[in-house]
Write a protein that holds these residues in place. Structure first.
Motif, PDB file in Angstrom:
ATOM      1  N   ASP A  49     -74.402  -5.031 -25.420  1.00 59.74           N
ATOM      2  CA  ASP A  49     -73.974  -4.394 -24.116  1.00 59.74           C
ATOM      3  C   ASP A  49     -72.376  -4.297 -24.912  1.00 59.74           C
ATOM      4  OD1 ASP A  49     -72.516  -7.263 -22.049  1.00 59.74           O
ATOM      5  OD2 ASP A  49     -73.381  -7.055 -24.464  1.00 59.74           O
ATOM      6  N   THR A  50     -71.972  -4.873 -26.074  1.00 57.81           N
ATOM      7  CA  THR A  50     -71.150  -4.385 -26.914  1.00 57.81           C
ATOM      8  C   THR A  50     -70.225  -2.828 -27.177  1.00 57.81           C
ATOM      9  OG1 THR A  50     -71.867  -6.471 -28.365  1.00 57.81           O
ATOM     10  CG2 THR A  50     -69.651  -4.973 -29.319  1.00 57.81           C
ATOM     11  N   ALA A  57     -70.719  -0.486 -24.891  1.00 61.07           N
ATOM     12  CA  ALA A  57     -71.185  -0.053 -23.487  1.00 61.07           C
ATOM     13  C   ALA A  57     -69.326  -0.556 -23.704  1.00 61.07           C
ATOM     14  CB  ALA A  57     -71.732   0.017 -22.659  1.00 61.07           C
ATOM     15  N   THR A  58     -69.103  -1.819 -23.750  1.00 61.27           N
ATOM     16  CA  THR A  58     -67.543  -2.407 -23.232  1.00 61.27           C
ATOM     17  C   THR A  58     -66.473  -2.278 -24.477  1.00 61.27           C
ATOM     18  OG1 THR A  58     -68.768  -4.742 -23.163  1.00 61.27           O
ATOM     19  CG2 THR A  58     -66.867  -5.009 -23.364  1.00 61.27           C
ATOM     20  N   SER A  59     -66.862  -1.464 -25.614  1.00 58.95           N
ATOM     21  CA  SER A  59     -65.776  -1.838 -26.157  1.00 58.95           C
ATOM     22  C   SER A  59     -65.784  -0.042 -25.701  1.00 58.95           C
ATOM     23  CB  SER A  59     -66.528  -0.969 -27.424  1.00 58.95           C
ATOM     24  OG  SER A  59     -65.257  -0.768 -28.276  1.00 58.95           O
ATOM     25  N   ALA A 111     -65.643   1.132 -22.620  1.00 61.90           N
ATOM     26  CA  ALA A 111     -65.564   1.498 -21.399  1.00 61.90           C
ATOM     27  C   ALA A 111     -63.491   0.359 -21.741  1.00 61.90           C
ATOM     28  CB  ALA A 111     -65.523   0.315 -20.429  1.00 61.90           C
ATOM     29  N   ALA A 112     -63.114  -0.105 -22.542  1.00 62.59           N
ATOM     30  CA  ALA A 112     -62.026  -0.646 -23.264  1.00 62.59           C
ATOM     31  C   ALA A 112     -61.513   0.623 -23.688  1.00 62.59           C
ATOM     32  CB  ALA A 112     -62.431  -2.077 -23.798  1.00 62.59           C
ATOM     33  N   TRP A 113     -61.988   1.141 -24.341  1.00 62.88           N
ATOM     34  CA  TRP A 113     -60.940   2.085 -24.885  1.00 62.88           C
ATOM     35  C   TRP A 113     -60.724   3.644 -23.882  1.00 62.88           C
ATOM     36  CZ3 TRP A 113     -58.454   2.717 -28.616  1.00 62.88           C
ATOM     37  CH2 TRP A 113     -58.326   1.851 -29.852  1.00 62.88           C
ATOM     38  N   GLU A 114     -61.526   3.841 -22.839  1.00 64.98           N
ATOM     39  CA  GLU A 114     -61.257   4.576 -21.785  1.00 64.98           C
ATOM     40  C   GLU A 114     -59.794   3.868 -21.048  1.00 64.98           C
ATOM     41  OE1 GLU A 114     -64.868   4.888 -19.049  1.00 64.98           O
ATOM     42  OE2 GLU A 114     -65.833   5.869 -21.084  1.00 64.98           O
ATOM     43  N   ARG A 115     -60.256   2.761 -20.618  1.00 62.31           N
ATOM     44  CA  ARG A 115     -58.994   2.374 -19.632  1.00 62.31           C
ATOM     45  C   ARG A 115     -57.682   2.253 -20.708  1.00 62.31           C
ATOM     46  NH1 ARG A 115     -60.498  -3.676 -18.800  1.00 62.31           N
ATOM     47  NH2 ARG A 115     -58.354  -4.010 -18.592  1.00 62.31           N
ATOM     48  N   SER A 159     -73.637  -8.303 -29.046  1.00 59.91           N
ATOM     49  CA  SER A 159     -74.630  -8.041 -28.584  1.00 59.91           C
ATOM     50  C   SER A 159     -75.195  -6.778 -28.081  1.00 59.91           C
ATOM     51  CB  SER A 159     -74.346  -8.917 -26.599  1.00 59.91           C
ATOM     52  OG  SER A 159     -72.977  -8.782 -26.260  1.00 59.91           O
TER      53      SER A 159
END
Length: 108
Positions: free
Chosen positions: A70-71, A73-75, A77-81, A68
């Motif tokens: 937003d993949t 953006a989600t990825s 955000a996950a790497w930032e976490r 999708s």
């Protein structure tokens, strides 16, 4: 099985077929019809099995997750976490640095 046995069986079978077809033509016709019906049933069953597999494959493809918009953006955000977790714990940071060093040594 030897070739001679195969040939003898073929000759005996052909002789039996000729005998039955001369003595009882209706029986030979029924037997050939039965064989044709069995072949048609086997072909139909094989076709339905192949169609069922194709249907299952298409259903699996439909249910597979689709990429999708937003993949990314989600990825990110996950790497930032993950990076914030690594920076917050010194023992984890040491392990990560050790793994990076081993990876770069193997790559070169």
């Amino acid at each position: 099985m030897k070739l001679s046995g195969l040939l003898l069986g073929g000759i005996v079978g052909a002789a039996a077929t000729m005998y039955v077809s001369r003595k009882r033509p209706d029986m030979a016709a029924r037997a050939s019809g039965a064989v044709a019906d069995m072949c048609a049933a086997a072909a139909g069953k094989a076709f339905s099995m192949m169609a069922g597999r194709a249907r299952m494959n298409s259903e699996a493809m439909k249910s597979a997750p689709k990429p999708s918009a937003d993949t990314a953006a989600t990825s990110a955000a996950a790497w930032e976490r993950i990076e914030s977790f690594i920076e917050s714990d010194p023992s984890v940071k040491r392990e990560v640095d050790k793994i990076k060093a081993e990876k770069s040594a193997v790559a070169h």
